[in-house]
Design an enzyme around this catalytic site. Sequence first.
Site, PDB file in Angstrom:
ATOM      1  N   LYS A 170      34.391  33.876  31.522  1.00 41.42           N
ATOM      2  CA  LYS A 170      35.683  33.312  31.857  1.00 41.42           C
ATOM      3  C   LYS A 170      35.530  32.411  33.084  1.00 41.42           C
ATOM      4  O   LYS A 170      34.554  32.603  33.806  1.00 41.42           O
ATOM      5  CB  LYS A 170      36.706  34.421  32.127  1.00 41.42           C
ATOM      6  CG  LYS A 170      36.263  35.393  33.250  1.00 41.42           C
ATOM      7  CD  LYS A 170      37.412  35.937  34.004  1.00 41.42           C
ATOM      8  CE  LYS A 170      37.750  35.115  35.196  1.00 41.42           C
ATOM      9  NZ  LYS A 170      36.947  35.365  36.400  1.00 41.42           N
ATOM     10  N   LYS A 225      35.617  47.906  31.018  1.00 43.00           N
ATOM     11  CA  LYS A 225      35.740  49.054  31.922  1.00 43.00           C
ATOM     12  C   LYS A 225      36.220  50.267  31.126  1.00 43.00           C
ATOM     13  O   LYS A 225      37.226  50.196  30.415  1.00 43.00           O
ATOM     14  CB  LYS A 225      36.732  48.753  33.056  1.00 43.00           C
ATOM     15  CG  LYS A 225      36.239  47.673  34.027  1.00 43.00           C
ATOM     16  CD  LYS A 225      37.251  47.473  35.143  1.00 43.00           C
ATOM     17  CE  LYS A 225      36.985  46.206  35.938  1.00 43.00           C
ATOM     18  NZ  LYS A 225      35.922  46.317  36.914  1.00 43.00           N
ATOM     19  N   GLU A 275      41.608  43.213  45.972  1.00 43.60           N
ATOM     20  CA  GLU A 275      40.257  43.426  46.489  1.00 43.60           C
ATOM     21  C   GLU A 275      40.248  43.297  47.993  1.00 43.60           C
ATOM     22  O   GLU A 275      41.056  42.563  48.560  1.00 43.60           O
ATOM     23  CB  GLU A 275      39.320  42.354  45.929  1.00 43.60           C
ATOM     24  CG  GLU A 275      39.185  42.407  44.432  1.00 43.60           C
ATOM     25  CD  GLU A 275      38.423  41.209  43.917  1.00 43.60           C
ATOM     26  OE1 GLU A 275      37.192  41.289  43.876  1.00 43.60           O
ATOM     27  OE2 GLU A 275      39.055  40.191  43.603  1.00 43.60           O
ATOM     28  N   ASP A 292      41.663  32.695  38.039  1.00 39.97           N
ATOM     29  CA  ASP A 292      40.523  33.598  38.209  1.00 39.97           C
ATOM     30  C   ASP A 292      40.822  35.011  37.709  1.00 39.97           C
ATOM     31  O   ASP A 292      39.947  35.678  37.164  1.00 39.97           O
ATOM     32  CB  ASP A 292      40.148  33.637  39.704  1.00 39.97           C
ATOM     33  CG  ASP A 292      38.885  34.433  39.970  1.00 39.97           C
ATOM     34  OD1 ASP A 292      37.874  34.170  39.288  1.00 39.97           O
ATOM     35  OD2 ASP A 292      38.900  35.321  40.846  1.00 39.97           O
ATOM     36  N   HIS A 342      42.169  38.803  33.285  1.00 38.78           N
ATOM     37  CA  HIS A 342      42.090  40.246  33.542  1.00 38.78           C
ATOM     38  C   HIS A 342      43.463  40.921  33.579  1.00 38.78           C
ATOM     39  O   HIS A 342      43.688  41.944  32.946  1.00 38.78           O
ATOM     40  CB  HIS A 342      41.397  40.516  34.880  1.00 38.78           C
ATOM     41  CG  HIS A 342      40.019  39.934  34.989  1.00 38.78           C
ATOM     42  ND1 HIS A 342      39.171  39.848  33.918  1.00 38.78           N
ATOM     43  CD2 HIS A 342      39.339  39.425  36.046  1.00 38.78           C
ATOM     44  CE1 HIS A 342      38.022  39.307  34.322  1.00 38.78           C
ATOM     45  NE2 HIS A 342      38.105  39.033  35.602  1.00 38.78           N
TER      46      HIS A 342
END
Length: 493
Positions: free
Chosen positions: A142, A176, A210, A229, A234
Amino acid sequence: MVIFGASGDLTKRKLMPALYSLYREKRLGGEFYILGIGRTNYSDEGFRSYILREMKEFLNPADLEEETMAAFADRLRYLPMDPSKDEGYPELRKRIVELSGAERPDNLLFYLATPPVLYGVVPLHLKKVGLNTPHARIIVEKPFGYDLKSAQELNQIYASVFDESQVYRIDHFLGKETAQNVLALRFANGVFEPLWNRNYIDYVEVTAVENLGIEERGGYYDASGALRDMVQNHLIQLVALTAMEPPAVFNADNFRNEVLKVYESLTPLTEEDFQEHIVRGQYTASEHRKGYREEKGVAPESRTETYIAMKLGISNWRWAGVPFYIRTGKQMPTKVTEIVVHFKPTPHQMFHAAGGEAPKANALVIRIQPNEGFVLKTDMKTPGAGFDVQQVSMDFTYGQLGGVPAGDAYARLIDDCIQGDPTLFTRGDAVEASWRFFTPVLDYWKQNPDVSLYGYPAGTWGPKESEAMTREHGAEWTNPCKNLTNTDQYCEL
Ligand code: BG6
């Protein structure tokens, strides 16, 4: 396996450790080679020692087995070439023929870990030298495109070179374990699904923040920003896992059809949403941390967002009227990815929490990382006189099942691709549907360059303005670990 971008960050951080863990688990089959392609001028030997050196940094120390690492490195080869130019490709073909021992090699996996500008170029060059063989597969990182139009163009290029079944668009969040467990939680248990709709759910939060900045990726990030991003891929995948209908049979087509239906049901954003329901932020310097504009590769006047919070709606029978609040940010107080499902309060309240306050409504926190697990928040009577209630947590952590497997998302996804299972990869139509939803936001920002961008000191929970957005619904962001004293701490579940 041919990795384009072999001297880059992703290869050393994620791909090589993942391939090494597959090698240790004997999941890479007998005869295989990994051929790295990059512009750095390594010899085979030079590449091996570079990778071995880097793996020591990025592997879990318990996985460092000298002998196995040496045997793995023995499988590595390198070809210095510029993947944007066609000159190198005949040589690439020659190397593959030599390594495979077949005049027409077909058991090939290409991995595009290059800057995104090359995603549309490499497949065309591969085609010219006949490496787009019937059984070849290609994994593309991506972001797949930077808006709807470019994603459509890329899809057309891939369709002219490969069959869709050969194209694996990777979104490592789906690799995940805990993201996949959202499906198990919802569809392997009878108790949640009857409540999983607008009648019982008040709002949903999806957070992926994060405690790091953009590290060495200024050049890429400054042209992308948080929306491209993290959100377009995601975060929206996590929304899909939370919101999708149960597929009748769990297989690649059915699962991906349900994901697509969620994207197609996202309520189109309006001018009012652009102004009121999207908050952009950018981190500024704080005590020990640099501001975004001081990072390497970032324009000193950059208006790229490193934080974004949005309110989304899903226009279907299950979700109409239920807000989904999503947010992501760099340089936040901690690293945490979680989904919080807030249930509606009881229709009538007989009891109160201490101080006469209304009892808190139930919530289910699904922690994707770290301290993986989930918590169901329920109200219980406070022991003693009177009839006050207080909220308590019933929790499950992955530690109870032996922990999350060491091989991370990349190992799982590369293995799936080798096995030919595309379930956890994004289909071309879903990428387009997601861009169709988000591109108007990008267009609005482009047309309104002075659209608000709020500064937030590195190490804080982002701009205050995002709180106003949830307050409209009487909702509040769950900022886990409010009591962290230093930004390197992870919060407990
Ligand atoms: C990547 C983004 O896709 O995901 C990064 O490009 C981000 O900016 C990363 O840091 C987060 O992934 P994870 O698995 O560490 O949560």
